[in-house]
Design a protein around this motif. Structure first.
Motif, PDB file in Angstrom:
ATOM      1  N   ILE A  62      -3.859 -38.097   5.668  1.00  0.00           N
ATOM      2  CA  ILE A  62      -5.055 -37.805   6.460  1.00  0.00           C
ATOM      3  C   ILE A  62      -4.624 -37.479   7.881  1.00  0.00           C
ATOM      4  O   ILE A  62      -3.995 -38.294   8.551  1.00  0.00           O
ATOM      5  CB  ILE A  62      -6.028 -38.995   6.420  1.00  0.00           C
ATOM      6  CG1 ILE A  62      -6.503 -39.189   4.990  1.00  0.00           C
ATOM      7  CG2 ILE A  62      -7.196 -38.781   7.353  1.00  0.00           C
ATOM      8  CD1 ILE A  62      -7.427 -40.340   4.789  1.00  0.00           C
ATOM      9  N   ILE A  63      -4.961 -36.245   8.325  1.00  0.00           N
ATOM     10  CA  ILE A  63      -4.517 -35.765   9.637  1.00  0.00           C
ATOM     11  C   ILE A  63      -5.668 -35.029  10.330  1.00  0.00           C
ATOM     12  O   ILE A  63      -6.705 -34.774   9.732  1.00  0.00           O
ATOM     13  CB  ILE A  63      -3.288 -34.831   9.522  1.00  0.00           C
ATOM     14  CG1 ILE A  63      -3.572 -33.641   8.596  1.00  0.00           C
ATOM     15  CG2 ILE A  63      -2.072 -35.594   9.039  1.00  0.00           C
ATOM     16  CD1 ILE A  63      -2.447 -32.636   8.510  1.00  0.00           C
ATOM     17  N   THR A  64      -5.461 -34.676  11.595  1.00  0.00           N
ATOM     18  CA  THR A  64      -6.473 -33.921  12.343  1.00  0.00           C
ATOM     19  C   THR A  64      -6.361 -32.437  12.003  1.00  0.00           C
ATOM     20  O   THR A  64      -5.351 -31.980  11.450  1.00  0.00           O
ATOM     21  CB  THR A  64      -6.284 -34.098  13.860  1.00  0.00           C
ATOM     22  OG1 THR A  64      -5.015 -33.568  14.236  1.00  0.00           O
ATOM     23  CG2 THR A  64      -6.391 -35.549  14.267  1.00  0.00           C
ATOM     24  N   ASP A  65      -7.394 -31.689  12.376  1.00  0.00           N
ATOM     25  CA  ASP A  65      -7.403 -30.251  12.093  1.00  0.00           C
ATOM     26  C   ASP A  65      -6.313 -29.513  12.870  1.00  0.00           C
ATOM     27  O   ASP A  65      -5.732 -28.559  12.371  1.00  0.00           O
ATOM     28  CB  ASP A  65      -8.777 -29.660  12.387  1.00  0.00           C
ATOM     29  CG  ASP A  65      -9.223 -29.870  13.822  1.00  0.00           C
ATOM     30  OD1 ASP A  65      -8.795 -30.854  14.452  1.00  0.00           O
ATOM     31  OD2 ASP A  65     -10.010 -29.046  14.331  1.00  0.00           O
TER      32      ASP A  65
ATOM     33  N   GLY B 214      -3.908 -26.887   4.215  1.00  0.00           N
ATOM     34  CA  GLY B 214      -5.348 -27.006   4.058  1.00  0.00           C
ATOM     35  C   GLY B 214      -5.677 -28.308   3.352  1.00  0.00           C
ATOM     36  O   GLY B 214      -4.797 -29.086   3.002  1.00  0.00           O
ATOM     37  N   GLY B 215      -6.956 -28.561   3.150  1.00  0.00           N
ATOM     38  CA  GLY B 215      -7.353 -29.775   2.445  1.00  0.00           C
ATOM     39  C   GLY B 215      -8.845 -30.005   2.505  1.00  0.00           C
ATOM     40  O   GLY B 215      -9.623 -29.111   2.855  1.00  0.00           O
ATOM     41  N   GLU B 216      -9.230 -31.229   2.178  1.00  0.00           N
ATOM     42  CA  GLU B 216     -10.640 -31.615   2.170  1.00  0.00           C
ATOM     43  C   GLU B 216     -11.070 -32.039   3.572  1.00  0.00           C
ATOM     44  O   GLU B 216     -10.423 -32.867   4.203  1.00  0.00           O
ATOM     45  CB  GLU B 216     -10.841 -32.770   1.195  1.00  0.00           C
ATOM     46  CG  GLU B 216     -12.262 -33.227   1.081  1.00  0.00           C
ATOM     47  CD  GLU B 216     -12.420 -34.399   0.127  1.00  0.00           C
ATOM     48  OE1 GLU B 216     -13.551 -34.911   0.062  1.00  0.00           O
ATOM     49  OE2 GLU B 216     -11.448 -34.797  -0.512  1.00  0.00           O
ATOM     50  N   ILE B 217     -12.171 -31.485   4.048  1.00  0.00           N
ATOM     51  CA  ILE B 217     -12.686 -31.805   5.374  1.00  0.00           C
ATOM     52  C   ILE B 217     -13.516 -33.088   5.254  1.00  0.00           C
ATOM     53  O   ILE B 217     -14.584 -33.075   4.649  1.00  0.00           O
ATOM     54  CB  ILE B 217     -13.545 -30.670   5.931  1.00  0.00           C
ATOM     55  CG1 ILE B 217     -12.740 -29.389   5.968  1.00  0.00           C
ATOM     56  CG2 ILE B 217     -14.058 -31.021   7.320  1.00  0.00           C
ATOM     57  CD1 ILE B 217     -13.566 -28.146   6.208  1.00  0.00           C
ATOM     58  N   ILE B 218     -13.026 -34.192   5.819  1.00  0.00           N
ATOM     59  CA  ILE B 218     -13.717 -35.476   5.698  1.00  0.00           C
ATOM     60  C   ILE B 218     -14.869 -35.564   6.674  1.00  0.00           C
ATOM     61  O   ILE B 218     -15.999 -35.853   6.299  1.00  0.00           O
ATOM     62  CB  ILE B 218     -12.729 -36.638   5.904  1.00  0.00           C
ATOM     63  CG1 ILE B 218     -11.688 -36.631   4.795  1.00  0.00           C
ATOM     64  CG2 ILE B 218     -13.467 -37.969   5.935  1.00  0.00           C
ATOM     65  CD1 ILE B 218     -10.620 -37.674   4.932  1.00  0.00           C
TER      66      ILE B 218
ATOM     67  N   ILE C  98      -8.965 -34.210   8.260  1.00  0.00           N
ATOM     68  CA  ILE C  98      -8.690 -33.491   7.025  1.00  0.00           C
ATOM     69  C   ILE C  98      -7.816 -34.359   6.124  1.00  0.00           C
ATOM     70  O   ILE C  98      -6.835 -34.942   6.574  1.00  0.00           O
ATOM     71  CB  ILE C  98      -7.934 -32.171   7.313  1.00  0.00           C
ATOM     72  CG1 ILE C  98      -8.569 -31.386   8.459  1.00  0.00           C
ATOM     73  CG2 ILE C  98      -7.789 -31.331   6.060  1.00  0.00           C
ATOM     74  CD1 ILE C  98      -9.892 -30.800   8.179  1.00  0.00           C
ATOM     75  N   SER C  99      -8.164 -34.424   4.839  1.00  0.00           N
ATOM     76  CA  SER C  99      -7.340 -35.105   3.853  1.00  0.00           C
ATOM     77  C   SER C  99      -6.467 -34.052   3.176  1.00  0.00           C
ATOM     78  O   SER C  99      -6.971 -33.166   2.484  1.00  0.00           O
ATOM     79  CB  SER C  99      -8.224 -35.803   2.823  1.00  0.00           C
ATOM     80  OG  SER C  99      -7.430 -36.396   1.828  1.00  0.00           O
TER      81      SER C  99
END
Length: 129
Positions: free
Chosen positions: A109-112, A121-125, A103-104
């Motif tokens: 940038i981190i893991t779920d 929350g954020g953008e699911i890469i 997830i961004s």
């Protein structure tokens, strides 16, 4: 010219695993480096190194003696044409928690799992398992 460098990075990893390559080469960017750092922490790759001419050398990980790849599935979710965002409560669970979603977020940038813990929350890469 590459329109989606993250998808290119994930495709190179997928193709390298399918071809049973030990080393693959990826063009450098900070986002790709952060994604590879997560893959290294989670145990999906052996290591990665940055060369002098801004190319990342990625060492893929296999299970021996039959040389099966540790990465079974890797897929880009949010694309430049269609972005996928999620709140912390609605973050996806990949393979019921056995896989990871990258997830961004505003914190990087981190893991779920880490995003759920920090309630961001954020953008699911992408999804990986």
């Amino acid at each position: 010219m590459i329109t989606d460098p993250i998808a290119d990075c994930l495709t190179r990893i997928r193709n390298g695993c399918l071809a049973k390559k030990d080393i693959i080469y990826i063009q450098y960017s900070n986002i790709k480096k952060n994604i590879l750092n997560i893959l290294l922490e989670q145990g999906f790759i052996v290591n990665y190194k940055l060369t002098k001419n801004k190319i990342i050398k990625v060492y893929l990980k296999y299970i021996y003696p039959k040389k099966h790849s540790v990465i079974k599935y890797i897929k880009r979710i949010s694309k430049p044409s269609l972005r996928k965002y999620s709140r912390s409560k609605n973050l996806p669970r990949v393979l019921n928690g056995l896989g990871i979603a990258i997830i961004s977020t505003s914190k990087g940038i981190i893991t779920d799992k880490l995003a759920r813990k920090n309630k961001i929350g954020g953008e699911i890469i992408c999804y990986i398992y």
